[in-house]
Enzyme design. Structure first.
Site, PDB file in Angstrom:
ATOM      1  N   LYS A   1     -56.891 -44.973 -30.695  1.00 27.67           N
ATOM      2  CA  LYS A   1     -57.439 -43.928 -29.801  1.00 27.67           C
ATOM      3  C   LYS A   1     -58.564 -44.570 -29.002  1.00 27.67           C
ATOM      4  O   LYS A   1     -59.681 -44.708 -29.463  1.00 27.67           O
ATOM      5  CB  LYS A   1     -57.975 -42.774 -30.650  1.00 27.67           C
ATOM      6  CG  LYS A   1     -58.087 -41.428 -29.948  1.00 27.67           C
ATOM      7  CD  LYS A   1     -58.935 -41.372 -28.712  1.00 27.67           C
ATOM      8  CE  LYS A   1     -60.395 -41.097 -28.857  1.00 27.67           C
ATOM      9  NZ  LYS A   1     -61.093 -41.140 -27.542  1.00 27.67           N
TER      10      LYS A   1
ATOM     11  N   CYS B   1     -74.220 -52.748 -28.979  1.00 29.81           N
ATOM     12  CA  CYS B   1     -74.764 -52.206 -30.233  1.00 29.81           C
ATOM     13  C   CYS B   1     -75.671 -53.212 -30.928  1.00 29.81           C
ATOM     14  O   CYS B   1     -76.632 -52.843 -31.578  1.00 29.81           O
ATOM     15  CB  CYS B   1     -73.629 -51.800 -31.144  1.00 29.81           C
ATOM     16  SG  CYS B   1     -72.435 -53.101 -31.409  1.00 29.81           S
TER      17      CYS B   1
ATOM     18  N   GLU C   1     -82.033 -45.905 -30.488  1.00 27.57           N
ATOM     19  CA  GLU C   1     -81.164 -46.769 -29.679  1.00 27.57           C
ATOM     20  C   GLU C   1     -81.027 -46.172 -28.283  1.00 27.57           C
ATOM     21  O   GLU C   1     -80.578 -45.043 -28.126  1.00 27.57           O
ATOM     22  CB  GLU C   1     -79.784 -46.859 -30.343  1.00 27.57           C
ATOM     23  CG  GLU C   1     -78.844 -47.788 -29.628  1.00 27.57           C
ATOM     24  CD  GLU C   1     -77.460 -47.803 -30.253  1.00 27.57           C
ATOM     25  OE1 GLU C   1     -76.919 -46.729 -30.546  1.00 27.57           O
ATOM     26  OE2 GLU C   1     -76.918 -48.906 -30.435  1.00 27.57           O
TER      27      GLU C   1
HETATM   28  P1  TAP Z   1     -68.982 -42.168 -29.431  1.00 28.07           P
HETATM   29  O1  TAP Z   1     -69.324 -41.026 -28.574  1.00 28.07           O
HETATM   30  O2  TAP Z   1     -69.278 -42.065 -30.874  1.00 28.07           O
HETATM   31  O3  TAP Z   1     -67.417 -42.418 -29.194  1.00 28.07           O
HETATM   32  C1  TAP Z   1     -66.699 -43.424 -29.823  1.00 28.07           C
HETATM   33  C2  TAP Z   1     -65.254 -43.014 -29.952  1.00 28.07           C
HETATM   34  O4  TAP Z   1     -65.156 -41.903 -30.838  1.00 28.07           O
HETATM   35  C3  TAP Z   1     -64.623 -42.579 -28.636  1.00 28.07           C
HETATM   36  O5  TAP Z   1     -63.286 -42.996 -28.601  1.00 28.07           O
HETATM   37  C4  TAP Z   1     -64.714 -41.063 -28.731  1.00 28.07           C
HETATM   38  O6  TAP Z   1     -63.778 -40.381 -27.945  1.00 28.07           O
HETATM   39  C5  TAP Z   1     -64.422 -40.855 -30.207  1.00 28.07           C
HETATM   40  N1  TAP Z   1     -64.837 -39.560 -30.726  1.00 28.07           N
HETATM   41  C6  TAP Z   1     -65.722 -38.675 -30.191  1.00 28.07           C
HETATM   42  N2  TAP Z   1     -65.815 -37.581 -30.980  1.00 28.07           N
HETATM   43  C7  TAP Z   1     -64.967 -37.769 -32.018  1.00 28.07           C
HETATM   44  C8  TAP Z   1     -64.628 -36.991 -33.164  1.00 28.07           C
HETATM   45  N3  TAP Z   1     -65.173 -35.806 -33.399  1.00 28.07           N
HETATM   46  N4  TAP Z   1     -63.737 -37.498 -34.047  1.00 28.07           N
HETATM   47  C9  TAP Z   1     -63.184 -38.721 -33.834  1.00 28.07           C
HETATM   48  N5  TAP Z   1     -63.453 -39.486 -32.765  1.00 28.07           N
HETATM   49  C10 TAP Z   1     -64.347 -39.025 -31.866  1.00 28.07           C
HETATM   50  O7  TAP Z   1     -69.675 -43.496 -28.990  1.00 28.07           O
HETATM   51  P2  TAP Z   1     -69.738 -44.141 -27.557  1.00 28.07           P
HETATM   52  O8  TAP Z   1     -70.666 -43.323 -26.732  1.00 28.07           O
HETATM   53  O9  TAP Z   1     -68.375 -44.371 -27.053  1.00 28.07           O
HETATM   54  O10 TAP Z   1     -70.388 -45.568 -27.902  1.00 28.07           O
HETATM   55  C11 TAP Z   1     -71.750 -45.744 -28.000  1.00 28.07           C
HETATM   56  C12 TAP Z   1     -72.204 -45.850 -29.440  1.00 28.07           C
HETATM   57  O11 TAP Z   1     -71.384 -46.736 -30.166  1.00 28.07           O
HETATM   58  C13 TAP Z   1     -73.596 -46.434 -29.576  1.00 28.07           C
HETATM   59  O12 TAP Z   1     -74.330 -45.721 -30.536  1.00 28.07           O
HETATM   60  C14 TAP Z   1     -73.375 -47.852 -30.063  1.00 28.07           C
HETATM   61  O13 TAP Z   1     -74.400 -48.451 -30.766  1.00 28.07           O
HETATM   62  C15 TAP Z   1     -72.172 -47.678 -30.890  1.00 28.07           C
HETATM   63  N6  TAP Z   1     -71.469 -48.941 -30.999  1.00 28.07           N
HETATM   64  C16 TAP Z   1     -71.522 -49.611 -32.164  1.00 28.07           C
HETATM   65  C17 TAP Z   1     -70.887 -50.821 -32.300  1.00 28.07           C
HETATM   66  C18 TAP Z   1     -70.907 -51.546 -33.601  1.00 28.07           C
HETATM   67  S1  TAP Z   1     -69.888 -52.762 -33.781  1.00 28.07           S
HETATM   68  N7  TAP Z   1     -71.692 -51.228 -34.550  1.00 28.07           N
HETATM   69  C19 TAP Z   1     -70.191 -51.347 -31.237  1.00 28.07           C
HETATM   70  C20 TAP Z   1     -70.154 -50.640 -30.048  1.00 28.07           C
HETATM   71  C21 TAP Z   1     -70.794 -49.423 -29.947  1.00 28.07           C
HETATM   72  P3  TAP Z   1     -64.075 -39.944 -26.419  1.00 28.07           P
HETATM   73  O14 TAP Z   1     -63.048 -40.664 -25.663  1.00 28.07           O
HETATM   74  O15 TAP Z   1     -63.880 -38.466 -26.368  1.00 28.07           O
HETATM   75  O16 TAP Z   1     -65.460 -40.337 -26.096  1.00 28.07           O
END
Ligand code: TAP
Length: 477
Positions: A170, A279, A377
């Site tokens: 996804k 991240c 963050e």
């Molecule tokens: P999220 O909003 O958490 O989204 C990540 C993924 O989860 C997207 O595909 C999102 O879908 C999906 N998602 C949203 N709600 C969900 C639910 N209720 N159940 C299952 N999946 C759901 O994060 P983001 O804004 O994309 O990324 C930023 C965050 O990711 C930051 O906090 C960053 O630090 C963290 N991050 C961490 C790492 C590592 S390796 N630790 C790496 C990269 C990023 P949608 O398509 O609807 O958004």
């Protein structure tokens, strides 16, 4: 204009069961760059059924068969690198050089690493009379974020394939194009039907359907803490394995014997890579308090050297991914000012001359570790500099964080750097720029519980089975 209206399920490109689409916005222009379909629970049902069916055969394939498939993917991936880079630039605004370079390169690096690890990975070990067998866990749901779109997919899909799992990917709505091309690559490589499936759509619909699905055995999630927690709660009744890779507020410690000007300028410039949407970014730069003036001058120089603009041109930094992300970052910059942090460079609003697109000024603050901008963050091109009194104080500040993803230590004395690195409560510490695709990547504390990359990433997709009395000792006499 891109149009990706089909999903990849059971080895075929199929129409969504309930047609629904959304437009994708190019963050550099704020204009529509294409359209994707948004899936429904019914599409998830179809994809999970395909993955379940394929698991019985894919899980029994030999190492050699899976290697052959991964090598075929590698050949296709190499062939389509340029397209992948262009897609990444368009979907999330990475400058072309970064998109074609590090973004695509991380994907190929993880693929090459998975291939090498698979060649020798010990799926079985005999100790005494007990055989320990590592078996694929089953059907995996892979939920990824937009910030390093290909990297995040690569660290999940390739080890899952290598270990004999089947999967449903996804991808993020904000960055769906590169995932679509990867699915084409996987199809062209001849991955058997049902092994890899991809459904685009919203996290609340597709992600929730996957997290709660009784036929999904494991969820690998990278993204925000709040969504990670929600997924874990949704998965709990099914007692699924949930691997979480979440956020960070990592310390970058410049030791007193380091070349301060050079390292601080590099750290400030480095923070702005990918518009700070990393991240593991070293977003808290810890410098000796006694040399703060020198550090401020160097940080200003480093951040001012970051060119910002159209990601298709020769710039160091493009826009941030979306209007929502832009607004969040602006809120943090305003918060920093209202909290009394000292603004070194950057600040609110867009850089001069950029009136359209989600561009943020490379920004540096001096603050303390107890402020909101020192603790939360920001996920944007905003660096906070914090002064420390001595090494123990630097370590104390570094560890005083709800997160524990990464850390950076730079200094001239290798033994001292190593000693500092050992004391950091984080899953990944880079000493004087160290980087390794084989090193485990993942966090302590609120940064998650998983470990991806290299051999460690394989274990997330494996169950451990003990066969006791497998090789009984020969009878005495
Ligand atoms: P999220 O909003 O958490 O989204 C990540 C993924 O989860 C997207 O595909 C999102 O879908 C999906 N998602 C949203 N709600 C969900 C639910 N209720 N159940 C299952 N999946 C759901 O994060 P983001 O804004 O994309 O990324 C930023 C965050 O990711 C930051 O906090 C960053 O630090 C963290 N991050 C961490 C790492 C590592 S390796 N630790 C790496 C990269 C990023 P949608 O398509 O609807 O958004």
């Amino acid at each position: 204009m891109r149009e990706y209206l089909k999903f990849y399920i059971d080895g075929q490109w199929v129409d969504p069961i309930e047609p629904k689409t959304t437009n994708i916005i190019n963050p550099a222009t704020e204009e529509v760059s294409g359209t994707i379909s948004l899936g429904s629970v019914a599409d998830v049902e179809k994809a999970v059924a395909a993955a379940r069916k394929a698991f019985s055969s894919w899980s029994k394939t030999s190492r050699e068969e899976r290697l052959k498939v991964l090598l075929a993917i590698q050949a296709e991936y190499e062939r389509r690198q340029q397209e992948l880079g262009e897609a990444i630039t368009e979907e999330m605004g990475a400058p072309s050089a970064l998109g074609n370079g590090f973004h695509v390169g991380l994907g190929s690096g993880h693929l090459a690493t998975a291939i090498e690890v698979l060649k020798t990975f010990e799926f079985e070990t005999l100790r005494g009379a007990t055989l320990t067998v590592k078996e694929p866990i089953g059907v995996c749901a892979l939920i990824t974020p937009w910030n390093w779109p290909m990297n995040q997919i690569a660290v999940k899909v390739f080890p899952a394939l290598a270990t004999g799992c089947t999967m449903i990917l996804k991808p993020p709505q904000l960055a769906p194009y590169s995932a679509q091309i990867l699915a084409e690559i996987i199809h062209a490589a001849g991955v058997p039907a049902g092994v890899f499936n991809m459904v685009q759509g919203s996290g609340s619909v597709i992600g929730t359907a996957l997290s709660t699905h009784p036929e999904v055995d494991m969820i690998s999630f990278t993204g925000s803490e709040s969504v990670g927690v929600e997924i874990a709660k949704n998965a709990a009744p099914g007692v699924k394995r949930v691997c979480q890779e979440l956020g960070g507020k990592s310390a970058h410690i410049v030791l007193d014997d380091a070349n301060l000007a050079q390292n601080v300028a590099a750290a400030a410039g480095g923070m702005m890579v990918n518009s700070g949407q990393t991240c593991s970014a070293g977003s808290r730069l810890l410098v000796p308090l006694s040399r703060m003036d020198e550090a401020i001058a160097a940080a200003r120089q480093g951040a001012e050297g970051v060119t910002v603009g159209d990601p298709k041109s020769n710039v160091a930094m493009g826009p941030v991914v979306s209007k929502g992300q832009y607004n969040d970052i602006q809120r943090y910059i305003e918060l920093g000012l209202s909290e009394g942090a000292k603004l070194v460079v950057g600040g609110p609003g867009r850089p001069d001359g950029l009136d359209k697109g989600y561009y943020v000024k490379p920004t540096v603050f001096v603050t303390t570790n107890d402020t909101t901008i020192g603790r939360e963050e920001i996920f944007g091109p905003v660096l906070v500099m914090i002064g420390y009194d001595d090494i123990d104080h630097a370590v104390e500040i570094a560890n005083d964080s709800p997160f524990g993803l990464a850390g950076y230590v730079v200094g001239a004395d290798a033994a001292q750097c190593n000693a500092v690195a050992r004391q950091l409560r984080t899953g990944w510490v880079s000493i004087n720029g160290g980087f390794d695709f084989n090193a485990a990547f993942g966090g302590y504390k609120k940064s998650g519980n998983g470990r991806e990359w290299g051999e460690f990433g394989f274990h997330e997709y494996l169950e451990t089975k003990s066969l006791l009395g497998y090789a009984p000792a020969p009878a005495a006499g």
